[in-house]
Scaffold this motif. Structure first.
Motif, mmCIF file in Angstrom:
data_model
loop_
_atom_site.group_PDB
_atom_site.id
_atom_site.type_symbol
_atom_site.label_atom_id
_atom_site.label_comp_id
_atom_site.label_asym_id
_atom_site.label_seq_id
_atom_site.Cartn_x
_atom_site.Cartn_y
_atom_site.Cartn_z
ATOM 1 N N THR A 88 3.116 54.545 36.889
ATOM 2 C CA THR A 88 3.245 56.029 37.936
ATOM 3 C C THR A 88 2.552 55.359 39.978
ATOM 4 O O THR A 88 3.091 55.330 40.541
ATOM 5 C CB THR A 88 2.104 56.981 38.145
ATOM 6 N N ALA A 89 1.933 55.110 39.323
ATOM 7 C CA ALA A 89 0.967 54.003 40.500
ATOM 8 C C ALA A 89 1.461 52.663 41.138
ATOM 9 O O ALA A 89 1.258 52.914 42.144
ATOM 10 C CB ALA A 89 -0.653 53.821 39.699
ATOM 11 N N ARG A 90 1.848 52.083 40.253
ATOM 12 C CA ARG A 90 2.715 51.385 41.147
ATOM 13 C C ARG A 90 4.022 51.518 41.561
ATOM 14 O O ARG A 90 4.033 51.072 42.508
ATOM 15 C CB ARG A 90 3.229 49.945 40.180
ATOM 16 N N ARG A 91 4.840 52.467 41.226
ATOM 17 C CA ARG A 91 5.976 53.001 41.538
ATOM 18 C C ARG A 91 5.663 53.537 42.803
ATOM 19 O O ARG A 91 6.193 53.900 43.653
ATOM 20 C CB ARG A 91 6.424 53.789 40.437
ATOM 21 N N LEU A 92 4.889 54.236 43.344
ATOM 22 C CA LEU A 92 4.106 54.738 44.093
ATOM 23 C C LEU A 92 3.704 54.103 45.201
ATOM 24 O O LEU A 92 3.195 54.798 46.659
ATOM 25 C CB LEU A 92 3.597 56.544 43.945
ATOM 26 N N GLY A 93 2.732 53.331 44.867
ATOM 27 C CA GLY A 93 2.152 52.127 45.593
ATOM 28 C C GLY A 93 0.701 53.033 45.401
ATOM 29 O O GLY A 93 0.068 52.566 46.585
ATOM 30 N N ARG A 94 0.036 53.641 44.846
ATOM 31 C CA ARG A 94 -1.030 54.214 44.820
ATOM 32 C C ARG A 94 -2.655 53.950 43.869
ATOM 33 O O ARG A 94 -1.500 52.983 42.845
ATOM 34 C CB ARG A 94 -1.042 56.155 45.012
ATOM 35 N N PRO A 95 -3.277 53.898 44.495
ATOM 36 C CA PRO A 95 -4.768 52.967 42.916
ATOM 37 C C PRO A 95 -4.253 54.106 41.862
ATOM 38 O O PRO A 95 -4.195 55.636 41.657
ATOM 39 C CB PRO A 95 -5.764 53.645 43.761
ATOM 40 N N TYR A 96 -4.420 53.146 40.549
ATOM 41 C CA TYR A 96 -4.599 54.049 39.576
ATOM 42 C C TYR A 96 -5.379 55.484 39.304
ATOM 43 O O TYR A 96 -5.306 56.952 39.132
ATOM 44 C CB TYR A 96 -4.655 53.450 38.515
ATOM 45 N N GLN A 97 -6.359 55.114 40.120
ATOM 46 C CA GLN A 97 -7.316 56.127 39.777
ATOM 47 C C GLN A 97 -6.804 57.645 40.712
ATOM 48 O O GLN A 97 -7.463 58.748 40.614
ATOM 49 C CB GLN A 97 -8.477 55.963 41.093
ATOM 50 N N GLU A 98 -6.067 57.583 41.766
ATOM 51 C CA GLU A 98 -5.793 58.480 41.897
ATOM 52 C C GLU A 98 -5.133 59.088 41.953
ATOM 53 O O GLU A 98 -5.029 60.258 41.110
ATOM 54 C CB GLU A 98 -4.884 57.783 43.225
ATOM 55 N N ILE A 99 -3.804 58.531 40.477
ATOM 56 C CA ILE A 99 -2.784 59.322 40.266
ATOM 57 C C ILE A 99 -3.346 59.544 38.628
ATOM 58 O O ILE A 99 -3.146 60.969 38.226
ATOM 59 C CB ILE A 99 -1.823 58.059 39.218
ATOM 60 N N PHE A 100 -4.690 58.708 38.061
ATOM 61 C CA PHE A 100 -5.718 59.778 37.139
ATOM 62 C C PHE A 100 -5.954 60.906 37.841
ATOM 63 O O PHE A 100 -5.576 61.868 36.941
ATOM 64 C CB PHE A 100 -6.206 59.255 37.031
ATOM 65 N N ALA A 101 -6.432 61.042 39.041
ATOM 66 C CA ALA A 101 -7.037 62.554 39.685
ATOM 67 C C ALA A 101 -6.192 63.263 39.483
ATOM 68 O O ALA A 101 -6.104 65.118 39.348
ATOM 69 C CB ALA A 101 -7.661 62.077 40.230
ATOM 70 N N ARG A 102 -4.619 62.844 39.896
ATOM 71 C CA ARG A 102 -3.699 63.980 40.225
ATOM 72 C C ARG A 102 -3.268 64.502 38.854
ATOM 73 O O ARG A 102 -3.194 65.542 38.734
ATOM 74 C CB ARG A 102 -2.482 63.587 41.226
ATOM 75 N N MET A 103 -3.039 63.896 37.898
ATOM 76 C CA MET A 103 -2.890 63.562 36.686
ATOM 77 C C MET A 103 -3.784 64.863 35.833
ATOM 78 O O MET A 103 -3.410 65.914 35.501
ATOM 79 C CB MET A 103 -2.622 63.135 35.213
ATOM 80 N N GLN A 104 -5.653 65.149 35.945
ATOM 81 C CA GLN A 104 -6.024 65.853 35.818
ATOM 82 C C GLN A 104 -6.253 67.525 36.335
ATOM 83 O O GLN A 104 -6.599 67.873 35.797
ATOM 84 C CB GLN A 104 -7.323 65.692 35.929
ATOM 85 N N ARG A 105 -6.020 67.161 38.113
ATOM 86 C CA ARG A 105 -5.660 68.300 38.264
ATOM 87 C C ARG A 105 -4.744 69.444 37.679
ATOM 88 O O ARG A 105 -4.851 70.615 37.956
ATOM 89 C CB ARG A 105 -5.584 68.330 39.915
ATOM 90 N N THR A 106 -3.526 68.816 37.491
ATOM 91 C CA THR A 106 -2.686 69.202 36.529
ATOM 92 C C THR A 106 -2.632 69.569 34.905
ATOM 93 O O THR A 106 -1.407 69.990 34.700
ATOM 94 C CB THR A 106 -0.936 69.222 36.937
ATOM 95 N N ASN A 107 -4.092 68.875 34.889
ATOM 96 C CA ASN A 107 -3.862 69.159 33.256
ATOM 97 C C ASN A 107 -2.801 68.997 32.516
ATOM 98 O O ASN A 107 -2.064 68.973 31.445
ATOM 99 C CB ASN A 107 -4.224 70.323 32.315
ATOM 100 N N MET A 108 -2.158 67.407 33.685
ATOM 101 C CA MET A 108 -1.056 66.737 32.487
ATOM 102 C C MET A 108 -1.090 65.997 31.419
ATOM 103 O O MET A 108 0.063 66.285 30.371
ATOM 104 C CB MET A 108 -0.114 65.973 33.691
ATOM 105 N N ILE A 109 -2.294 65.734 31.151
ATOM 106 C CA ILE A 109 -2.400 64.146 30.356
ATOM 107 C C ILE A 109 -2.082 65.377 29.130
ATOM 108 O O ILE A 109 -1.540 65.524 27.966
ATOM 109 C CB ILE A 109 -4.178 63.940 30.459
ATOM 110 N N ASN A 110 -3.251 66.327 29.525
ATOM 111 C CA ASN A 110 -3.138 67.314 27.521
ATOM 112 C C ASN A 110 -2.447 67.752 27.354
ATOM 113 O O ASN A 110 -1.292 68.813 26.101
ATOM 114 C CB ASN A 110 -4.660 68.277 28.069
ATOM 115 N N ASP A 111 -1.271 68.824 28.381
ATOM 116 C CA ASP A 111 -0.484 69.945 28.350
ATOM 117 C C ASP A 111 1.034 68.998 28.492
ATOM 118 O O ASP A 111 1.584 69.844 28.105
ATOM 119 C CB ASP A 111 -0.095 70.711 29.592
ATOM 120 N N TYR A 112 0.715 67.838 28.510
ATOM 121 C CA TYR A 112 3.002 67.099 28.467
ATOM 122 C C TYR A 112 2.574 65.981 27.952
ATOM 123 O O TYR A 112 3.351 65.996 26.953
ATOM 124 C CB TYR A 112 3.075 67.007 29.885
#
Length: 77
Positions: A24-48
């Motif tokens: 996802t980070a590669r596709r969006l051209g963003r650092p992986y830390q940012e994508i991880f933080a975004r996933m944490q904010r939405t609880n995506m990892i544990n909920d999806y």
């Protein structure tokens, strides 16, 4: 004969989650830390990602990445 490393199911699932973050980070051209933080904010990892692992890991990497991006966009992150 080589000794093979056996991973637990939890390690396999977490490796899948890590690959979702990376692609996802590669596709969006963003650092992986940012994508991880975004996933944490939405609880995506544990909920999806973890609960849907059995289905998601059978899909193409491109399709999973599309799903991850859509999930984040739907939640306004």
């Amino acid at each position: 004969m080589e000794k093979l490393i056996e991973l637990s199911q939890e390690e396999v699932v977490l490796g899948f989650v890590a690959s979702c973050i990376e692609y996802t980070a590669r596709r969006l051209g963003r650092p992986y830390q940012e994508i991880f933080a975004r996933m944490q904010r939405t609880n995506m990892i544990n909920d999806y990602l973890i609960p849907c692992y059995d289905t998601l890991h059978t899909e193409s990497r491109e399709h999973v990445t599309d799903n991850v991006i859509a999930y984040l966009e739907e939640r306004g992150v």
